[in-house]
Design an enzyme around this catalytic site. Structure first.
Site, PDB file in Angstrom:
ATOM      1  N   VAL A  55      45.269   8.594  17.233  1.00  0.00           N
ATOM      2  CA  VAL A  55      45.324   8.880  18.671  1.00  0.00           C
ATOM      3  C   VAL A  55      45.797  10.315  18.832  1.00  0.00           C
ATOM      4  CG1 VAL A  55      46.385   8.293  20.878  1.00  0.00           C
ATOM      5  CG2 VAL A  55      45.786   6.480  19.269  1.00  0.00           C
ATOM      6  N   ALA A 100      50.201  13.612  18.135  1.00  0.00           N
ATOM      7  CA  ALA A 100      49.211  12.640  17.666  1.00  0.00           C
ATOM      8  C   ALA A 100      49.930  11.575  16.849  1.00  0.00           C
ATOM      9  CB  ALA A 100      48.157  13.327  16.806  1.00  0.00           C
ATOM     10  N   LYS A 101      49.268  10.496  16.569  1.00  0.00           N
ATOM     11  CA  LYS A 101      49.821   9.477  15.673  1.00  0.00           C
ATOM     12  C   LYS A 101      48.676   8.598  15.199  1.00  0.00           C
ATOM     13  CE  LYS A 101      54.092   8.217  14.414  1.00  0.00           C
ATOM     14  NZ  LYS A 101      55.285   9.077  14.364  1.00  0.00           N
ATOM     15  N   GLY A 102      48.855   7.972  14.075  1.00  0.00           N
ATOM     16  CA  GLY A 102      47.780   7.108  13.611  1.00  0.00           C
ATOM     17  C   GLY A 102      48.211   6.248  12.464  1.00  0.00           C
ATOM     18  N   ASP A 141      54.786   8.723   7.609  1.00  0.00           N
ATOM     19  CA  ASP A 141      55.471   7.833   8.549  1.00  0.00           C
ATOM     20  C   ASP A 141      55.745   6.562   7.748  1.00  0.00           C
ATOM     21  OD1 ASP A 141      55.914   7.797  11.699  1.00  0.00           O
ATOM     22  OD2 ASP A 141      55.362   5.778  11.117  1.00  0.00           O
TER      23      ASP A 141
END
Ligand code: NAD
Length: 415
Positions: A55, A100-102, A141
């Site tokens: 995202v 962002a992150k995913g 992460d």
């Protein structure tokens, strides 16, 4: 953290600045959501099937930046909430990034290292058009470590040429930065030092309870102990330990490195894992998972200062109780921003093909964290709000003003 909670905190900041509803909508909406199908061959020859997400929330202040998580709970909502937080976090510390992150909805405990390697490479193949040193830069992460980052760099480089700046948190031997591993814990400690300084104190003799003794919790604990603080209780997923005289933070880290838990650490009393949150200590550092401080336990918290090393450890209901009880909370988007700050240093070093030494990294991290702390405090005074609302307002203002400066608007919006 669910999307609802992060939106609630966002709106508190937006209310303080009186941001118009349509601008809030624009700022909350992710720029791009990517979902990819990932099929790889398992070691025994059968096919494994997962979904990968990225995202990309906002790119107004720079390339998007955020972690990659490997966990069965990864989905679009979860990634969206965390991607938004990254936008606000990078703005609070004023580094030139968006958010962002995913991740991938897999359980790495059930995969071999070579399966994980193949899965990671497949994810890069499917997303290489949307990531990159000037587009979106992933980082470690939950359940992704420096080796996974090394594989990402290797795979991306196959297609795009030598590109260490495509990812941060890499191994030191592969263009990682000294001081990246300790950075989040060190940033947490800097926030604690600043908060104590306002009371004319230092960490010397201050009692601290820590939930989670992984990367962030253990570095925070060790650095604090080195400054003379007493780590009186630590809890994790499997157990808890306490000692009113202070636990040996270094020995505890070595114990956890071997056994993955603080449980049974010698020279300490055993406690229930959740007790650490309400332990008799001046400072509480939640450094494990989200949503642990809730309406159910917020009234029992005894600490006077809560420093959110984890992302989203406090629910909005608990936050309100802390506010009423006059407990100081240093919010996640400030408290744990040391990690992304040193990721920024790593990226900058990669782009310049130049290496900083550890002293320089620590020094520059200190400057950025202290000035972000002061900026949030300044905003708190101006707007007469709590630190979390001030941090969101500060971030919103920085992102909003970047938006307004990018194009000519016939009706510019004040923010
Ligand atoms: P980690 O995996 O190294 O450690 C996690 C710790 O949490 C472990 O001690 C584990 O036992 C404990 N834990 C897990 N589930 C728990 C439960 N149900 N109850 C109590 N304890 C539990 O992870 P980390 O990198 O130290 O990250 C910790 C937190 O900090 C996460 O919320 C992460 O998003 C946040 N964070 C990390 C970084 C970073 O640079 N690593 C940066 C910003 C934010």
């Amino acid at each position: 953290m669910m999307l609802d909670a992060s939106h609630r905190f966002f709106h508190q900041g937006a209310d303080a600045l009186d941001v118009a509803p349509h601008l809030r909508e624009i700022l909350l909406t992710p720029n791009r959501i990517v979902k990819v199908e990932l099929v790889i061959e398992a070691d025994d020859g059968h096919l494994l099937h997962f979904h990968g997400y990225r995202v990309q929330h906002n790119r107004l202040r720079g390339p998007m930046k955020g972690g990659l998580r490997y966990h069965p709970s990864v989905d679009e909502d979860h990634a969206s909430a965390l991607a938004g937080l990254m936008t606000w976090k990078t703005a609070v510390v004023n580094v030139p990034y968006g958010g962002a992150k995913g991740g991938i909805n897999c359980d790495p405990a059930e995969l071999s290292r070579s399966e994980l390697d193949r899965l990671t490479r497949m994810f890069v193949q499917q997303t290489r058009d949307v990531i990159g040193p000037t587009r979106d830069i992933p980082a470690p992460d939950m359940n992704t470590d420096a080796s996974v980052m090394g594989w990402i760099m290797d795979e991306y480089t196959k297609y795009e040429g030598f590109s260490p700046a495509v990812v941060t948190g890499k191994p030191l031997d592969l263009f990682g930065s000294p001081g990246r591993e300790e950075a989040t814990g060190r940033g947490v400690v800097i926030c604690i030092e600043e908060a104590l300084k306002e009371q004319g104190r230092t960490p010397q003799g201050v009692t601290v309870a820590i939930q989670g003794y992984g990367n962030v919790g253990s570095h925070a604990g060790r650095i604090l102990a080195g400054l003379g603080a007493k780590i009186v209780a630590v809890g994790d997923h499997a157990g808890g330990v306490a000692n009113p005289e202070g636990l040996d933070a270094e020995a505890l880290a070595a114990w956890v490195a071997e056994r993955r838990t603080v449980k049974d650490f010698p020279g300490a009393d055993a406690i229930e894992p959740a007790e650490v949150l309400t332990w008799d200590a001046e400072v509480l550092i939640p450094a494990a998972i989200e949503d642990v401080l809730t309406a159910d336990n917020a009234n029992d918290v005894r600490a006077r200062l809560i420093v959110e090393a984890a992302n989203g450890p406090t629910t909005p209901e608990a936050d309100e109780i802390f506010h009423q009880r006059d407990i100081q909370v240093i919010p996640d988007i400030l408290a744990n921003a040391g990690g992304v700050t040193v990721s920024y240093f790593e990226w900058a070093q990669n782009i310049q093909q130049f290496r900083w030494d550890l002293d320089r990294v620590r020094d520059e991290l200190g400057k950025i964290m202290r000035s972000a702390y002061a900026d949030v405090r300044g905003m708190q005074k101006d707007l007469k709000v709590d630190a979390r609302t001030a941090a969101f307002a500060l971030a919103l203002r920085r992102v909003g003003r970047a938006a307004m400066s990018r194009v000519h608007l016939s009706k510019p919006i004040e923010i």
